[in-house]
Design a protein around this motif. Sequence first.
Motif, PDB file in Angstrom:
ATOM      1  N   PRO A  37       0.813  -1.225   0.000  1.00 62.69           N
ATOM      2  CA  PRO A  37       0.000   0.000   0.000  1.00 62.69           C
ATOM      3  C   PRO A  37       0.843   1.270   0.000  1.00 62.69           C
ATOM      4  O   PRO A  37       0.503   2.238  -0.697  1.00 62.69           O
ATOM      5  CB  PRO A  37      -0.828  -0.122   1.285  1.00 62.69           C
ATOM      6  N   LEU A  38       1.942   1.291   0.759  1.00 65.52           N
ATOM      7  CA  LEU A  38       2.773   2.493   0.812  1.00 65.52           C
ATOM      8  C   LEU A  38       3.511   2.724  -0.505  1.00 65.52           C
ATOM      9  O   LEU A  38       3.692   3.870  -0.931  1.00 65.52           O
ATOM     10  CB  LEU A  38       3.768   2.388   1.968  1.00 65.52           C
ATOM     11  N   VAL A  39       3.952   1.652  -1.152  1.00 65.04           N
ATOM     12  CA  VAL A  39       4.589   1.806  -2.463  1.00 65.04           C
ATOM     13  C   VAL A  39       3.607   2.410  -3.459  1.00 65.04           C
ATOM     14  O   VAL A  39       3.932   3.354  -4.194  1.00 65.04           O
ATOM     15  CB  VAL A  39       5.109   0.445  -2.975  1.00 65.04           C
ATOM     16  N   ALA A  40       2.383   1.888  -3.470  1.00 64.72           N
ATOM     17  CA  ALA A  40       1.362   2.417  -4.391  1.00 64.72           C
ATOM     18  C   ALA A  40       1.035   3.869  -4.076  1.00 64.72           C
ATOM     19  O   ALA A  40       0.940   4.714  -4.980  1.00 64.72           O
ATOM     20  CB  ALA A  40       0.109   1.556  -4.330  1.00 64.72           C
ATOM     21  N   ALA A  41       0.882   4.189  -2.787  1.00 64.26           N
ATOM     22  CA  ALA A  41       0.544   5.559  -2.400  1.00 64.26           C
ATOM     23  C   ALA A  41       1.676   6.526  -2.726  1.00 64.26           C
ATOM     24  O   ALA A  41       1.443   7.640  -3.203  1.00 64.26           O
ATOM     25  CB  ALA A  41       0.217   5.596  -0.908  1.00 64.26           C
ATOM     26  N   THR A  42       2.916   6.103  -2.472  1.00 65.09           N
ATOM     27  CA  THR A  42       4.061   6.973  -2.756  1.00 65.09           C
ATOM     28  C   THR A  42       4.209   7.202  -4.249  1.00 65.09           C
ATOM     29  O   THR A  42       4.497   8.327  -4.692  1.00 65.09           O
ATOM     30  CB  THR A  42       5.345   6.358  -2.182  1.00 65.09           C
ATOM     31  N   ALA A  43       4.030   6.167  -5.041  1.00 64.44           N
ATOM     32  CA  ALA A  43       4.133   6.315  -6.498  1.00 64.44           C
ATOM     33  C   ALA A  43       3.044   7.257  -7.015  1.00 64.44           C
ATOM     34  O   ALA A  43       3.303   8.117  -7.871  1.00 64.44           O
ATOM     35  CB  ALA A  43       4.020   4.954  -7.177  1.00 64.44           C
ATOM     36  N   LEU A  44       1.825   7.133  -6.486  1.00 63.04           N
ATOM     37  CA  LEU A  44       0.740   8.022  -6.905  1.00 63.04           C
ATOM     38  C   LEU A  44       1.031   9.463  -6.489  1.00 63.04           C
ATOM     39  O   LEU A  44       0.843  10.404  -7.279  1.00 63.04           O
ATOM     40  CB  LEU A  44      -0.579   7.550  -6.295  1.00 63.04           C
ATOM     41  N   LEU A  45       1.511   9.644  -5.257  1.00 56.59           N
ATOM     42  CA  LEU A  45       1.858  10.984  -4.777  1.00 56.59           C
ATOM     43  C   LEU A  45       2.951  11.598  -5.643  1.00 56.59           C
ATOM     44  O   LEU A  45       2.880  12.783  -6.012  1.00 56.59           O
ATOM     45  CB  LEU A  45       2.316  10.905  -3.319  1.00 56.59           C
ATOM     46  N   ALA A  46       3.964  10.811  -5.984  1.00 59.56           N
ATOM     47  CA  ALA A  46       5.057  11.319  -6.815  1.00 59.56           C
ATOM     48  C   ALA A  46       4.561  11.710  -8.201  1.00 59.56           C
ATOM     49  O   ALA A  46       4.989  12.729  -8.762  1.00 59.56           O
ATOM     50  CB  ALA A  46       6.161  10.269  -6.915  1.00 59.56           C
ATOM     51  N   ALA A  47       3.660  10.912  -8.765  1.00 58.11           N
ATOM     52  CA  ALA A  47       3.125  11.231 -10.088  1.00 58.11           C
ATOM     53  C   ALA A  47       2.327  12.534 -10.054  1.00 58.11           C
ATOM     54  O   ALA A  47       2.488  13.395 -10.934  1.00 58.11           O
ATOM     55  CB  ALA A  47       2.253  10.082 -10.585  1.00 58.11           C
ATOM     56  N   LEU A  48       1.477  12.691  -9.061  1.00 55.88           N
ATOM     57  CA  LEU A  48       0.692  13.919  -8.941  1.00 55.88           C
ATOM     58  C   LEU A  48       1.587  15.125  -8.686  1.00 55.88           C
ATOM     59  O   LEU A  48       1.379  16.206  -9.269  1.00 55.88           O
ATOM     60  CB  LEU A  48      -0.333  13.769  -7.816  1.00 55.88           C
ATOM     61  N   ALA A  49       2.594  14.946  -7.828  1.00 55.27           N
ATOM     62  CA  ALA A  49       3.501  16.055  -7.539  1.00 55.27           C
ATOM     63  C   ALA A  49       4.324  16.424  -8.765  1.00 55.27           C
ATOM     64  O   ALA A  49       4.577  17.606  -9.027  1.00 55.27           O
ATOM     65  CB  ALA A  49       4.429  15.675  -6.377  1.00 55.27           C
ATOM     66  N   GLY A  50       4.741  15.425  -9.530  1.00 51.77           N
ATOM     67  CA  GLY A  50       5.495  15.708 -10.749  1.00 51.77           C
ATOM     68  C   GLY A  50       4.687  16.508 -11.747  1.00 51.77           C
ATOM     69  O   GLY A  50       5.211  17.409 -12.417  1.00 51.77           O
TER      70      GLY A  50
END
Length: 487
Positions: free
Chosen positions: A386-399
């Motif tokens: 779950p944390l890997v998925a959440a971090t990847a989504l956060l990074a994509a949105l932030a990018g």
Amino acid sequence: MVAEPPVVTEPGARESPSVGPRTWSPVARRLDLVLVGLIVAYVVARSSLALRVEPFRTFDSRSYLGLTDGPDPTATLSFTGQAPRLWGAPLLYSLVGADEGRALLQALVGVLGWTALVVALWITLRSPVARVLAAVALFGLALTPPAYVWDHTMISESLSINLGLLTVGLGGIWWRTRSRVAAAAMAATAFWWIFTRQDMLLFVGLVLIAVVVLAWRSRPHRHAAVAVVLVLGVGLAWTAAIAGPTDRTFARWSASGHSQTEETFLYRLMIDVMDDRRMREVYHEELGMPVCRPLEKVTNSTSWNVRRVGHAYRACPDLRAWADENKMTVGYRYAVADPRHFARTMEEKFTVALGGRSLGTYGRPAALLPAGVQAAYFPPERLVLPLVAATALLAALAGWATGAVRRRRVLLVAGAVAVVGSLVSTLAGLMLSAGEFARFGIQESLYLRIGLLVLLLAALDAALERRARAGQGDAPGPRPSPPIDGD
């Protein structure tokens, strides 16, 4: 001191602009001193661990070091495949005669790898805040037990991790500075990396693709890039030529008396297939695996081991013939035959492989960082996916929100490739192997975390630059330099 890199154009550009001599500013000097201080602090901390952590051997260590610590290393070191392993780790171990010295050599390669990666990010990021955070975050990860304990374990994981870091770090330095010395060092490191573990070939292939793209799209890098491609091509051809002999030689060292690919299949039968009713049914009924009564008897016993399973396997010629044709593809065929059950079994294995927390059988790490710091990098296994998925989504949105997609494109691509490559490599490994998932997935576990950090740092760097540009919008004087990321 680390000089500011020259401004490089977007990869689509055919040529980079000329760059004049570097003018050192007081700010640049202070930043360089910060970097030097962080590197020194990391080296001191890592040296402290090296003095406190004892070398550790597993059962597999003998196939890298020999059955005994004799003076002749040739039993496990061969450049033509007449040894049970590829020559990457045995070559390092042959340089010194004691495990303490071997651990120090592995730790030295690790220090070089993590430092090169930090320097590469330092000269790529623009914001001082992002640079310092990148160095602290990466050095912090390097000082966690799941990262450093392998340097003290006499198997190939240490080199497979650290040579990969050193390859990428040197590649980043070469890309930013156009240094032919960095290009040559990268080529030599990547060449050695090829011969550590065969499951690293996916990552080597990704590096090769990156260098090919650089040769195609950047004229200043072209000649060096072509040379690097040739070196890697020779290494890949060499490892392909000795893969078969190495696999067969492994039989003399294995617990079951079989080649490495056969023994890997036996572990899969023992741990996964024969112990899971649904999986066993699919293997027999849909994949055509013959029934082997001696094997079923052994695996139903509470005292089974791979040696007994190997004897039972030899008593079933039909099964051996089937395995010869299917052992390298049966994992993928099972995923197609029963995707629902495959997904259920993979979830738990993925969690263990990427968790990085199961270290008890691979070494005796010493405490250095607070427990909370380690937990930030390696949370409880149930939270990993779950944390890997959440971090990847956060990074994509932030990018997207910060404009990093445009201004930090290469960093975002590099981070995304590290993340996706780690997940794909983990999945491929789980389909082929069985058992020691925490060990077999440790390279991917670390590369995944580095990739996520790079994605977040790229977004942060773009946001800080945008803020700085906004603050200077009405100020007199020169405008900030164009985006480096085109770097």
